[in-house]
Design an enzyme around this catalytic site. Structure first.
Site, PDB file in Angstrom:
ATOM      1  N   GLU C  60       0.803  -1.224   0.000  1.00 39.69           N
ATOM      2  CA  GLU C  60       0.000   0.000   0.000  1.00 39.69           C
ATOM      3  C   GLU C  60       0.831   1.267   0.000  1.00 39.69           C
ATOM      4  O   GLU C  60       0.572   2.224  -0.733  1.00 39.69           O
ATOM      5  CB  GLU C  60      -0.941   0.019   1.209  1.00 39.69           C
ATOM      6  CG  GLU C  60      -2.098  -0.961   1.123  1.00 39.69           C
ATOM      7  CD  GLU C  60      -1.698  -2.392   1.402  1.00 39.69           C
ATOM      8  OE1 GLU C  60      -0.561  -2.625   1.861  1.00 39.69           O
ATOM      9  OE2 GLU C  60      -2.511  -3.296   1.146  1.00 39.69           O
ATOM     10  N   ASP C  85      -9.075   0.306   5.757  1.00 42.73           N
ATOM     11  CA  ASP C  85      -8.130  -0.293   6.713  1.00 42.73           C
ATOM     12  C   ASP C  85      -6.761  -0.524   6.081  1.00 42.73           C
ATOM     13  O   ASP C  85      -5.732  -0.349   6.726  1.00 42.73           O
ATOM     14  CB  ASP C  85      -8.672  -1.623   7.224  1.00 42.73           C
ATOM     15  CG  ASP C  85     -10.111  -1.520   7.678  1.00 42.73           C
ATOM     16  OD1 ASP C  85     -10.347  -1.406   8.886  1.00 42.73           O
ATOM     17  OD2 ASP C  85     -11.010  -1.516   6.808  1.00 42.73           O
ATOM     18  N   HIS C 129     -11.597  -4.807   9.204  1.00 48.05           N
ATOM     19  CA  HIS C 129     -12.126  -4.676   7.845  1.00 48.05           C
ATOM     20  C   HIS C 129     -13.388  -3.821   7.825  1.00 48.05           C
ATOM     21  O   HIS C 129     -14.253  -4.014   6.974  1.00 48.05           O
ATOM     22  CB  HIS C 129     -12.443  -6.053   7.254  1.00 48.05           C
ATOM     23  CG  HIS C 129     -11.257  -6.771   6.720  1.00 48.05           C
ATOM     24  ND1 HIS C 129     -10.121  -6.975   7.463  1.00 48.05           N
ATOM     25  CD2 HIS C 129     -11.003  -7.330   5.510  1.00 48.05           C
ATOM     26  CE1 HIS C 129      -9.239  -7.646   6.737  1.00 48.05           C
ATOM     27  NE2 HIS C 129      -9.747  -7.865   5.549  1.00 48.05           N
TER      28      HIS C 129
HETATM   29  C1  LIG Z   1      -2.694  -4.707   4.434  1.00 46.47           C
HETATM   30  C2  LIG Z   1      -3.629  -5.523   3.625  1.00 46.47           C
HETATM   31  N1  LIG Z   1      -3.682  -5.358   2.291  1.00 46.47           N
HETATM   32  C3  LIG Z   1      -4.510  -6.100   1.532  1.00 46.47           C
HETATM   33  C4  LIG Z   1      -5.342  -7.041   2.103  1.00 46.47           C
HETATM   34  C5  LIG Z   1      -6.294  -7.897   1.256  1.00 46.47           C
HETATM   35  N2  LIG Z   1      -5.849  -9.290   1.290  1.00 46.47           N
HETATM   36  C6  LIG Z   1      -6.357 -10.178   2.149  1.00 46.47           C
HETATM   37  S1  LIG Z   1      -5.606 -11.685   2.011  1.00 46.47           S
HETATM   38  C7  LIG Z   1      -4.652 -11.145   0.731  1.00 46.47           C
HETATM   39  C8  LIG Z   1      -3.726 -12.090   0.018  1.00 46.47           C
HETATM   40  C9  LIG Z   1      -2.540 -12.434   0.817  1.00 46.47           C
HETATM   41  O1  LIG Z   1      -1.844 -13.425   0.116  1.00 46.47           O
HETATM   42  P1  LIG Z   1      -0.874 -14.369   0.912  1.00 46.47           P
HETATM   43  O2  LIG Z   1      -0.111 -13.552   1.912  1.00 46.47           O
HETATM   44  O3  LIG Z   1      -0.063 -15.112  -0.086  1.00 46.47           O
HETATM   45  O4  LIG Z   1      -1.802 -15.348   1.735  1.00 46.47           O
HETATM   46  P2  LIG Z   1      -2.791 -16.453   1.131  1.00 46.47           P
HETATM   47  O5  LIG Z   1      -4.108 -15.788   0.900  1.00 46.47           O
HETATM   48  O6  LIG Z   1      -2.177 -16.970  -0.109  1.00 46.47           O
HETATM   49  O7  LIG Z   1      -2.889 -17.500   2.197  1.00 46.47           O
HETATM   50  C10 LIG Z   1      -4.874  -9.811   0.463  1.00 46.47           C
HETATM   51  C11 LIG Z   1      -4.158  -9.042  -0.565  1.00 46.47           C
HETATM   52  C12 LIG Z   1      -5.283  -7.163   3.515  1.00 46.47           C
HETATM   53  N3  LIG Z   1      -6.093  -8.017   4.163  1.00 46.47           N
HETATM   54  N4  LIG Z   1      -4.414  -6.420   4.240  1.00 46.47           N
END
Ligand SMILES: Cc1ncc(C[n+]2csc(CCOP(=O)(O)OP(=O)(O)O)c2C)c(N)n1
Ligand SMILES: Cc1ncc(C[n+]2csc(CCOP(=O)(O)OP(=O)(O)O)c2C)c(N)n1
Ligand SMILES: [Mg+2]
Ligand SMILES: [Mg+2]
Lengths: 333, 359, 333, 359
Positions: C60, C85, C129
């Site tokens: 971000e 958030d 969220h």
């Molecule tokens: C700071 C933040 N940015 C974006 C999100 C939206 N988001 C939720 S899970 C996710 C994917 C994360 O991918 P990864 O770390 O590889 O975990 P996985 O879902 O593959 O288990 C995102 C971008 C978030 N929850 N928090």
């Protein structure tokens, strides 16, 4: 009698905490530097060891998160951000993590982390080294916000903050480091029982401020008294959770309210003071419309003449107070 | 120019066959492994699979409403690492942490009640699927802000170091989390202070809808550990024996005071980023991959290997699945009848208002 | 007549901008996903190419800073944060950089960056969220803050935000995506000339809100009218810089003010509305003390019954309005 | 375990002799170099040195009040890199950027007026030493929030890529800035999108009072570039010829569309972190080091080398210094008599209030 300055009083608070509470440690930028945080932590590292007084890389978010992790595991870390501006890189850990973990996990954990950030304005430092933003953090449920305006409070509210089982943001202002007073013996107080304090009484006007603004209000009240205007002066001390009762009581008595804050105006602490009073006091008993004294709607400039006009002064507060007290005659268009 | 020195990057850290869904379909090589541990791990993976399938069904029926990120297909990292977690250790997860919770011994009822927002849930109904806690079993918290628990785990490791009992912290996160700056800040801090923390990256190639190739210049994340001077290992995250091997070695080093370690466990999620559907990530070429990845199933590959060496009977396996279903259905039924948090819980759980007693 | 929903109207705004202004591009998380940002950006990537509709890593702060850099070089980027958030990780670039560069460099540069963040509450998502925090950003001089409450505003204020030469935070709320209306032809407006709007008139009470709260106020006003109580309803639309003139004028007329906001109470937008009015209106002409309707002082819970009691509703606003209108009799202790 | 793969970190990126103040005292090896460019660079380094010494004096006399971070001793990186900046490029600095401003051709008067808060300053008196801008010369902004301009420079590079004119962005930052997470987020983004940006880290070992050994597990920062798959070079940052060599190669690659490059330029600041004093960083063993580092002076080592090959006469050198002093004293005198910004500037410079015209 020996007096102690605001900065030295903060150091006394650290010394008491580190000497008497083995679960306390402090971590942040400048802790091994003799000048970074003024005289407020001098030589704590040699006195208590660099395992408990930890200087860090330039990683505000990571270091604040690390302190939170230690807090979840039984420690009482004090994170140091030498400037509020730097702390803004850590808002996620402070606001979305620390302030919410207890509620989010059903009250089963506590996060006794204290984040101490220093308001370090003026000196032609400009827009990125002058923010205070207490209004932001006072807006967040779950985060206690403390701003001492006297050496005694600087020491005792630091101790109360660190011993509180809740996350606390403790903000001190370099402009207060010159204040001196004789300190009473240390008292370990429960922060949950601390709140706004009436530091002077009068019938004509209620002056409210926190931190350096509370100091300005006290000075202004003295000047106004010389002009025959007597003020209630209230030092907010604890901005969140905010207990407006004392201010409301005073406003009902004086019928006049001037809220002073060193932060910006819109959605600021001064707005909260006025809103809390306006909601609770029958408008018909107010003798004048309440007023705010805050920063102008601009980032902090560097150029000396602009900087001098930027921050609220005793003169300006006195001027606004006089206008307010004369306000029965004031006409509203 | 003696004072100049240049390098054009090598691709040393690329995943190679680990990234190729066509590989590693065969039964695990488990000769010489701790068979009892593998049997217990199989059991646990089956329980996780069944619990998450149940949650998936309840999501599809609209009974469970909070966002659920299922780890179906990537049970091995949680179970493999949990096998080396001891009392005193502190484990942190993220948004996809049902598996971590259950692998550590968390109660299916506590989880199934939590996803229904019940007062009997592990977070007393205040957190739902994305906010799990189970301190008695060492789970200190899971939250959905990507990367947020990484520095928190480092701090828990710092606390463990100060305690001096040889305990460690464990940070589970995904490949997407390595794109958050705080991941790097945390790695540097841990390396600098020799903090006893195990970083476990479950690289399942995706961050929600985006493949890692669309987010980073290389598919493996060990290169970050190398940059921060943290010893790392990489393994097939769907191979419980491999996960156990790299974890054992890392945990021994951590407890010996060598500082942090980093594990990259390559795996794949069978369901969409959030929710129960397999084809959730529309627009991402996944369907074909998924079929192949299902042949790298951490459960069946281990089960067959155990059968082959005679450590497991087909009948026992059937029974494990059957028992898991019974446990889960009972837990679900109980949770369904549990009550919601009282109205006052909203305000009464924000502040403790308490104050420390002097040590 | 064909009506368009709020989400589709936002997409219309993007389409207009990308089709008519070559210096516009958009960057953020979820832009190549069919579901991440609802229907508000569907297929923009295939329509305008992935060089101008850029999906990003989970970074971000870096992505927001990159957009600012492009804005300093003649582009008009729109940064997308699928949740407020997540945007909190980027406050340094938004608040300490984008909002200050113009003033800090003597007005010699402009940073025409628009940051669009989505308020995405409810659905048992919980504390991390569900934040909206418009009050934080409305507090920052140099940052324009826009919150549309209708499909037409969602489209036209997005366009005005992006074409403004100042940094703008544009917040839309998923709970408004259901609203439908017939859209007038697109008009490119100067954001500097946009502000609060009177959307309904009445003599008895002034109802003020922004975004989804403005919608709730409109609904409540209709219900109140059925009870013989007629309201002025004001949709704030532009929270910063905040022009309270219209609200003040209305409060002077009705003598009663109810400020509704979907953010927290202390130092919030509702406090600013009340403070601005209280400062400007002779208290003696107020027929009752003003009141606020905001979130309770707690992080968002997940459990369904708690969540239902957490957010302001039309019922609750109507209830508070009735109490306020009966407030001449209300006794202040 | 075929599916496992481990590495304990190598120290490949340590600085070695570059970190040893006893080395590189000899005159530069400049045979085969562009002598005119080196002569021009010498001039510019002398100007920077003299301007900063003047500012230091005025700080010590309390005439200049805004915080000033002097680059005395580390003039070569700014001048070396600036030699390859062309119109259309966009350069960003941080808190210690007088050198970057002057190296790009900024007017001494504009800087000296700015540090006095005058309306004639480069930032019209609104920024002071820590907030400099000079768009005509390609300086798009310098700010004191550590790391803040790194992603901004990446975005300027993205803009350059979209413009398609072969322009690039340059990001100057220090070793301390590599500890901010945003540095890594920016490197990943630049590598992923092949953005034309030159990352220039002036590694002077210190972040305010702390030596890099107290902040990171290794003293060289190129390892980060390697992790993010960005080609890097490291050079003696006090050797203008070396700086020019690595910059030339990097800039050619960037303009050829190869994406970002990373330079680590090892140098040392002679003054304290902030202000005019040499011993500002009390408590840090510096005095002894400083003496040795002064023998690695970027100016004298180049001057002697140029004299040795007969490209420069002692007399000319004396004159360069003398001329620089004249220029600086005149600029200072003028700036002193300039006016402050008008009172209305406080509010009139916050918003533009304007709106774009259609393209
Ligand atoms: C700071 C933040 N940015 C974006 C999100 C939206 N988001 C939720 S899970 C996710 C994917 C994360 O991918 P990864 O770390 O590889 O975990 P996985 O879902 O593959 O288990 C995102 C971008 C978030 N929850 N928090
Ligand atoms: C976000 C942030 N954190 C901390 C600081 C305080 N600070 C100012 S300069 C500096 C040192 C930076 O070191 P480096 O990047 O190596 O630059 P150098 O001073 O050596 O030129 C620090 C920590 C800051 N300005 N911003
Ligand atoms: Mg992933
Ligand atoms: Mg440095």
């Amino acid at each position: 009698m020996t007096t102690t300055g605001y900065g030295a009083a903060i150091r006394d608070g650290f010394e008491h905490l580190l000497a008497n509470h083995s679960e306390v440690f402090t971590i942040g930028q400048g802790l091994w530097s003799p000048w970074y945080v003024g005289n407020s932590m001098t030589d704590l590292d040699s006195q208590f060891g660099r395992e408990r007084v930890i200087d860090t890389p330039v990683s505000e978010l990571g270091c604040t998160g690390a302190a939170l992790g230690a807090a979840l595991c039984g420690y009482r870390p004090i994170v140091i951000h030498p400037r509020v501006d730097f702390m803004l890189l850590a808002v996620d850990q402070l606001v979305t993590q620390a302030a919410k973990w207890r509620s989010m996990f059903g009250g089963q954990v506590c996060a006794p982390i204290t984040v101490r950030a220093i308001i370090n304005r003026g000196g032609e430092q400009g827009a990125q080294h002058s923010q205070s933003l207490q209004s932001w953090f006072a807006h967040i449920p779950g985060l206690r916000v403390v701003m001492p305006s006297t050496p005694t409070d600087a020491r005792d509210l630091l101790i109360a903050s660190v011993l509180s089982d809740d996350p606390v943001l403790y903000l001190d202002d370099r402009w207060l480091y010159g204040l001196e007073e004789e300190l009473p013996p240390i008292e370990e107080r429960n922060l949950a029982n601390e709140g706004p304090k009436l530091t002077r009484t009068g019938q004509d006007l209620t002056l409210v401020g926190c931190s350096y603004s509370a100091h300005l209000c006290r000075e202004a009240a003295a000047r106004l008294s010389a002009n025959g205007i007597e003020c209630d002066v209230i030092d907010i001390r604890v901005l969140n959770p905010f207990d407006a009762a004392l201010i409301i009581k005073s406003a009902k008595k004086t019928g006049r309210l001037l809220a002073v804050d060193g932060d910006w105006r819109s959605c600021g602490m001064a707005a909260e003071v006025i809103a809390s009073v306006s909601e609770a006091v029958d408008p018909r008993i107010m003798r004048a419309a309440p007023r705010r004294v805050t920063l102008p709607d601009a980032p902090a400039p560097t150029s000396n003449p602009l900087e001098r006009s930027y921050y609220p002064t005793v003169d300006y507060i006195v001027q606004r107070a006089l206008a307010l007290v004369g306000a029965q005659q004031e006409t509203f268009e | 120019m003696a004072s100049v020195d240049s390098v054009v990057h090598r691709n040393a850290a690329s995943l190679g066959t680990l990234a190729d869904a066509e590989h590693f379909h065969e039964p695990l090589a488990i000769d010489g492994e701790d068979i009892d541990a593998l049997l217990a791990g199989l059991q646990r993976m089956i329980l996780i699979r069944v619990v998450e399938e149940k949650i998936g069904d309840m999501v599809s029926q609209g009974v469970v409403k909070c966002p659920c990120h299922l780890a179906i297909g990537q049970e091995a990292p949680a179970v493999g690492v949990a096998g080396f977690v001891r009392p005193g250790d502190r484990v942190f997860g993220a948004h996809r942490s049902h598996s971590h919770f259950l692998a550590l011994g968390g109660s299916p009822h506590g989880l199934l009640a939590e996803v229904q927002g019940k007062d009997t849930g592990v977070s007393r109904g205040m957190g739902g699927s994305m906010h799990l806690i189970d301190i008695p079993n060492g789970l200190y918290g899971t939250v959905p802000i990507v990367g947020a628990t990484i520095p928190i785990a480092v701090g828990a490791g710092l606390a463990a170091k100060m305690d001096g009992n040889g305990d460690m912290a464990v940070s589970f996160f995904g490949d997407g989390a390595t794109e958050e700056g705080v991941f790097h800040e945390s790695m540097n801090l841990a390396a600098l202070m020799k903090i006893p923390v195990l970083f476990v990256c479950e690289n399942n190639f995706f961050s929600s809808h985006l493949h890692i190739a669309l987010r980073q210049p290389d598919t493996s994340v060990c290169r970050y550990a190398e940059a921060h001077r943290i010893a790392w290992s990489r393994a097939d995250g769907n191979d419980l024996a491999a996960v156990r091997a790299v974890t054992r070695e890392a945990v021994e080093a951590i407890r010996a005071g060598e500082g942090p370690r980093f594990l990259e466990l390559v795996t794949y999620r069978w369901r969409g980023h959030v929710g129960h559907r397999e084809d959730e990530d529309v627009g991402v070429k996944r369907k074909d991959d998924l079929a192949a990845w299902k042949l790298r199933d951490p459960i069946s590959r281990l089960a067959v290997a155990l059968e082959e060496i005679g450590a497991l009977k087909r009948q026992q396996l059937k029974q494990s699945w059957a028992e898991a279903h019974v446990v889960v259905e009972e837990a679900w039924a109980t949770a369904t009848h549990d009550g919601y948090p009282p109205a006052k819980a909203l305000l009464s759980r924000v502040y403790s208002g308490t104050m420390a007693n002097k040590h």
